[in-house]
Design a protein around this motif. Structure first.
Motif, PDB file in Angstrom:
ATOM      1  N   ARG A 184      -1.169   1.446 -14.803  1.00 26.81           N
ATOM      2  CA  ARG A 184      -2.238   1.270 -15.783  1.00 26.81           C
ATOM      3  C   ARG A 184      -1.931   2.048 -17.056  1.00 26.81           C
ATOM      4  N   GLY A 185      -1.384   3.242 -16.898  1.00 25.84           N
ATOM      5  CA  GLY A 185      -1.017   4.045 -18.052  1.00 25.84           C
ATOM      6  C   GLY A 185       0.088   3.419 -18.887  1.00 25.84           C
ATOM      7  N   MET A 186       0.919   2.592 -18.260  1.00 22.90           N
ATOM      8  CA  MET A 186       1.988   1.879 -18.969  1.00 22.90           C
ATOM      9  C   MET A 186       1.465   0.642 -19.705  1.00 22.90           C
ATOM     10  N   GLY A 187       0.202   0.292 -19.457  1.00 16.71           N
ATOM     11  CA  GLY A 187      -0.368  -0.900 -20.077  1.00 16.71           C
ATOM     12  C   GLY A 187      -0.340  -2.124 -19.192  1.00 16.71           C
ATOM     13  N   TYR A 188      -0.017  -1.956 -17.906  1.00 18.87           N
ATOM     14  CA  TYR A 188       0.009  -3.069 -16.962  1.00 18.87           C
ATOM     15  C   TYR A 188      -1.224  -3.038 -16.068  1.00 18.87           C
ATOM     16  N   ILE A 189      -1.576  -4.212 -15.559  1.00 18.10           N
ATOM     17  CA  ILE A 189      -2.676  -4.327 -14.600  1.00 18.10           C
ATOM     18  C   ILE A 189      -2.062  -4.645 -13.248  1.00 18.10           C
ATOM     19  N   PRO A 190      -2.070  -3.703 -12.311  1.00 18.00           N
ATOM     20  CA  PRO A 190      -1.441  -3.944 -11.023  1.00 18.00           C
ATOM     21  C   PRO A 190      -2.328  -4.768 -10.099  1.00 18.00           C
ATOM     22  N   ILE A 191      -1.684  -5.666  -9.355  1.00 19.93           N
ATOM     23  CA  ILE A 191      -2.340  -6.411  -8.281  1.00 19.93           C
ATOM     24  C   ILE A 191      -1.710  -5.926  -6.979  1.00 19.93           C
ATOM     25  N   LEU A 192      -2.504  -5.362  -6.107  1.00 20.99           N
ATOM     26  CA  LEU A 192      -1.979  -4.915  -4.820  1.00 20.99           C
ATOM     27  C   LEU A 192      -1.766  -6.120  -3.921  1.00 20.99           C
ATOM     28  N   ALA A 193      -0.530  -6.320  -3.480  1.00 22.79           N
ATOM     29  CA  ALA A 193      -0.215  -7.430  -2.582  1.00 22.79           C
ATOM     30  C   ALA A 193      -0.787  -7.154  -1.196  1.00 22.79           C
ATOM     31  N   HIS A 194      -1.281  -8.218  -0.563  1.00 20.95           N
ATOM     32  CA  HIS A 194      -1.768  -8.197   0.831  1.00 20.95           C
ATOM     33  C   HIS A 194      -2.349  -6.842   1.242  1.00 20.95           C
ATOM     34  N   VAL A 195      -3.510  -6.543   0.719  1.00 20.31           N
ATOM     35  CA  VAL A 195      -4.179  -5.255   0.945  1.00 20.31           C
ATOM     36  C   VAL A 195      -4.322  -4.944   2.434  1.00 20.31           C
ATOM     37  N   GLU A 196      -4.483  -5.977   3.243  1.00 20.79           N
ATOM     38  CA  GLU A 196      -4.740  -5.781   4.668  1.00 20.79           C
ATOM     39  C   GLU A 196      -3.521  -5.292   5.445  1.00 20.79           C
ATOM     40  N   ARG A 197      -2.366  -5.230   4.797  1.00 20.45           N
ATOM     41  CA  ARG A 197      -1.158  -4.795   5.495  1.00 20.45           C
ATOM     42  C   ARG A 197      -0.979  -3.280   5.500  1.00 20.45           C
ATOM     43  N   PHE A 198      -1.767  -2.571   4.730  1.00 22.95           N
ATOM     44  CA  PHE A 198      -1.560  -1.140   4.580  1.00 22.95           C
ATOM     45  C   PHE A 198      -2.490  -0.362   5.496  1.00 22.95           C
ATOM     46  N   GLN A 199      -1.901   0.483   6.322  1.00 22.32           N
ATOM     47  CA  GLN A 199      -2.687   1.225   7.304  1.00 22.32           C
ATOM     48  C   GLN A 199      -3.761   2.068   6.634  1.00 22.32           C
ATOM     49  N   CYS A 200      -3.422   2.686   5.515  1.00 21.57           N
ATOM     50  CA  CYS A 200      -4.399   3.550   4.846  1.00 21.57           C
ATOM     51  C   CYS A 200      -5.595   2.756   4.338  1.00 21.57           C
ATOM     52  N   MET A 201      -5.386   1.502   3.982  1.00 24.66           N
ATOM     53  CA  MET A 201      -6.495   0.657   3.526  1.00 24.66           C
ATOM     54  C   MET A 201      -7.355   0.208   4.704  1.00 24.66           C
ATOM     55  N   LEU A 202      -6.708  -0.122   5.797  1.00 25.54           N
ATOM     56  CA  LEU A 202      -7.445  -0.530   6.991  1.00 25.54           C
ATOM     57  C   LEU A 202      -8.337   0.592   7.504  1.00 25.54           C
ATOM     58  N   GLU A 203      -7.906   1.827   7.295  1.00 24.00           N
ATOM     59  CA  GLU A 203      -8.654   2.974   7.799  1.00 24.00           C
ATOM     60  C   GLU A 203      -9.946   3.238   7.035  1.00 24.00           C
ATOM     61  N   ASP A 204     -10.007   2.809   5.768  1.00 24.27           N
ATOM     62  CA  ASP A 204     -11.153   3.204   4.948  1.00 24.27           C
ATOM     63  C   ASP A 204     -11.333   2.237   3.776  1.00 24.27           C
ATOM     64  N   VAL A 205     -12.361   1.407   3.827  1.00 28.39           N
ATOM     65  CA  VAL A 205     -12.625   0.450   2.763  1.00 28.39           C
ATOM     66  C   VAL A 205     -12.900   1.150   1.433  1.00 28.39           C
ATOM     67  N   GLU A 206     -13.390   2.386   1.478  1.00 30.32           N
ATOM     68  CA  GLU A 206     -13.648   3.115   0.238  1.00 30.32           C
ATOM     69  C   GLU A 206     -12.389   3.250  -0.602  1.00 30.32           C
ATOM     70  N   ARG A 207     -11.238   3.255   0.026  1.00 27.64           N
ATOM     71  CA  ARG A 207      -9.979   3.354  -0.724  1.00 27.64           C
ATOM     72  C   ARG A 207      -9.737   2.094  -1.558  1.00 27.64           C
TER      73      ARG A 207
END
Length: 248
Positions: free
Chosen positions: A136-159
């Motif tokens: 974001r600081g570089m001026g890009y808008i990141p899209i996280l690919a397949h959010v459901e594949r990341f263990q840290c995301m599965l652990e907590d929707v708040e992330r």
């Protein structure tokens, strides 16, 4: 248009590995064309082609992606397969991407400032968040690919909510929403959909066989369970507003 009975006037697959012999996706032009045929039969009208970028394994320069898309699109048209193809890259994040993105050596999503980003499935959340903030600081808008594949995301929707607050967009794979990867993944993606945290859907297709560009089942589930206006947005509206050059 084949999408009519599913409710969507257009379906954008914003994550697929259909280019031949550039990564672990399609292994031949013939397989690429088979994948495009399947995609058309599934109601997909547009595909952003996103070969992997992993510095030690895969790298297809942006200009090569453009040339390959043109050739593949011409062959598809000759076969009566009518799908619009756009350039992109699925970028395995590492520090120092700015130069390659700024110089156009890495393909962003269809010449926009959106970039599709992936990480190790077991990556630490703080690393992912910091990476997204750096982009974001570089001026890009990141899209996280397949959010459901990341263990840290599965652990907590708040992330996921945290990433949205720092300006990150979220994508999910169609098969995950449809239930192809088990109840836990389906329940998780449906939780995100219920909160309207997902911005885009892609097939993440890699072949014409086991990981093929299937979308019908996902679309049926989406329109059955979630608000139609939101479903329209994640299937095509968000992409029209941000990723695609309008030609309609």
């Amino acid at each position: 248009m084949q999408t009519g009975r599913y409710g969507a006037r257009r379906i954008v697959d914003m994550h697929c590995h259909v280019l031949p012999n550039v990564d672990d996706g399609a292994k031949s032009v013939e397989m690429s064309l088979q994948m495009l045929q399947i995609a058309a039969e599934e109601g997909i009208t547009d595909m952003i082609v996103t070969p992997h970028y992993q510095s030690s394994r895969f790298f297809t320069p942006a200009d090569v992606i453009e040339e390959m898309i043109a050739g593949l699109a011409a062959k598809a048209e000759q076969m009566g397969i009518h799908i619009r193809l756009y350039p992109g890259t699925e970028i395995y994040y590492r520090s120092g991407l700015e130069e390659q993105l700024d110089e156009g050596r890495l393909a962003a999503m269809n010449h926009t400032n959106y970039v599709l980003v992936e990480f190790s499935p077991v990556e630490d959340f703080n690393y992912i968040r910091n990476a997204m903030e750096e982009l974001r600081g570089m001026g890009y808008i990141p899209i996280l690919a397949h959010v459901e594949r990341f263990q840290c995301m599965l652990e907590d929707v708040e992330r996921v909510r945290t990433l949205k607050r720092v300006g990150c967009k979220i994508s999910s794979n169609a098969g995950s929403i449809a239930g192809d990867y088990g109840f836990r993944i389906k329940r998780y993606t449906h939780k995100l959909l219920g909160e309207e945290l997902i911005d885009f859907v892609g097939t993440d297709a890699h072949s014409a066989e086991r990981r093929s560009p299937r979308m019908k089942k996902c679309v049926e589930v989406l329109y059955k369970k979630f608000e139609p206006g939101y479903v329209d947005a994640i299937l095509y509206g968000n992409a029209e507003r941000s990723l695609l050059e309008e030609d309609e």
